[in-house]
Design a protein around this motif. Sequence first.
Motif, mmCIF file in Angstrom:
data_model
loop_
_atom_site.group_PDB
_atom_site.id
_atom_site.type_symbol
_atom_site.label_atom_id
_atom_site.label_comp_id
_atom_site.label_asym_id
_atom_site.label_seq_id
_atom_site.Cartn_x
_atom_site.Cartn_y
_atom_site.Cartn_z
ATOM 1 N N UNK A 40 0.845 -1.184 0.000
ATOM 2 C CA UNK A 40 0.000 0.000 0.000
ATOM 3 C C UNK A 40 0.883 1.238 0.000
ATOM 4 N N UNK A 41 0.525 2.204 -0.823
ATOM 5 C CA UNK A 41 1.321 3.417 -0.988
ATOM 6 C C UNK A 41 0.529 4.621 -0.493
ATOM 7 N N UNK A 42 1.247 5.644 -0.043
ATOM 8 C CA UNK A 42 0.591 6.888 0.291
ATOM 9 C C UNK A 42 -0.161 7.389 -0.947
ATOM 10 N N UNK A 170 -9.188 -13.400 22.139
ATOM 11 C CA UNK A 170 -9.836 -12.148 21.769
ATOM 12 C C UNK A 170 -8.890 -11.039 21.367
ATOM 13 N N UNK A 171 -7.602 -11.347 21.151
ATOM 14 C CA UNK A 171 -6.649 -10.318 20.746
ATOM 15 C C UNK A 171 -5.846 -10.797 19.537
ATOM 16 N N UNK A 172 -5.201 -9.834 18.853
ATOM 17 C CA UNK A 172 -4.470 -10.122 17.622
ATOM 18 C C UNK A 172 -3.164 -9.344 17.611
ATOM 19 N N UNK A 173 -2.147 -9.937 16.971
ATOM 20 C CA UNK A 173 -0.874 -9.244 16.805
ATOM 21 C C UNK A 173 -0.795 -8.742 15.376
ATOM 22 N N UNK A 174 -0.562 -7.435 15.234
ATOM 23 C CA UNK A 174 -0.530 -6.765 13.931
ATOM 24 C C UNK A 174 0.882 -6.283 13.620
ATOM 25 N N UNK A 175 1.279 -6.436 12.367
ATOM 26 C CA UNK A 175 2.546 -5.877 11.898
ATOM 27 C C UNK A 175 2.312 -5.136 10.594
ATOM 28 N N UNK A 176 3.078 -4.076 10.376
ATOM 29 C CA UNK A 176 3.079 -3.429 9.072
ATOM 30 C C UNK A 176 3.937 -4.226 8.106
ATOM 31 N N UNK A 177 3.605 -4.177 6.817
ATOM 32 C CA UNK A 177 4.425 -4.875 5.822
ATOM 33 C C UNK A 177 5.795 -4.231 5.682
ATOM 34 N N UNK A 178 5.886 -2.943 5.975
ATOM 35 C CA UNK A 178 7.171 -2.245 5.988
ATOM 36 C C UNK A 178 7.764 -2.440 7.388
#
Length: 228
Positions: A40-42, A170-178
């Motif tokens: 995803x790009x700005x 009930x929780x999730x771990x999120x990471x950015x692709x960058x």
Amino acid sequence: MKNWARNNKGFLAFLVLFGVFRTAVADWNPIPSASMHPNLLEGDVVLVNRLAFDLKVPLTNVVLAHLGEPQRGDIVTFRSPRDNTLLIKRVVALPGDVVEMRNERLYINGKGADYRVVEHSLDSVGGTAMRALQLAETWGDKAARGPRHIQIMPDVLAPRTFGPVTVPRGEYLMLGDNRDNSADSRVIGLVPRKLLVGRAERVLVSADYQGNWMPRTERFGMSLYHPD
């Protein structure tokens, strides 16, 4: 005021229905940062399916029913547990998973992800061009959306090792692709399900707003889940 409302009741009804649609069915969100490069790009505007996980009372966050469960690899929008900012990241670990990162390599339930070099490039951090390496990451999980491109930036100071962490119910771990330029669960913590907004499905439109504002027509309608 009453006369104005009476004369414009069609327009007011449209606004109400538009608000209901955006808060309960689907939404579109602009991408403001580089945290999801290279996918995803700005300047991208993504379509978000708000019915992917929960049915909510329109114009509220009150959940009426659970409609689906996030999968590893889903790109989701959610409210930050730190300051309620709307964020977009990728679901990396589900409730019950044991996840860790060792020198940039992800391990989920003891199994390390596989990586393949896709491209060497440059990316900007704080206005400075820096080395970037794009990789195809595969988790080897049939339940996960399969291979995705991520980006690492060797010259950026970033948390490349953490865990192991067991993700609570009930929780999730999120990471950015960058991975080296993203304020994700390594910064804001795990994300409760109640803060999930929806699943991003595709890029609606895109424009190079950091450059000449020209439309990036090749990205119009682009699915965010495509085979490598």
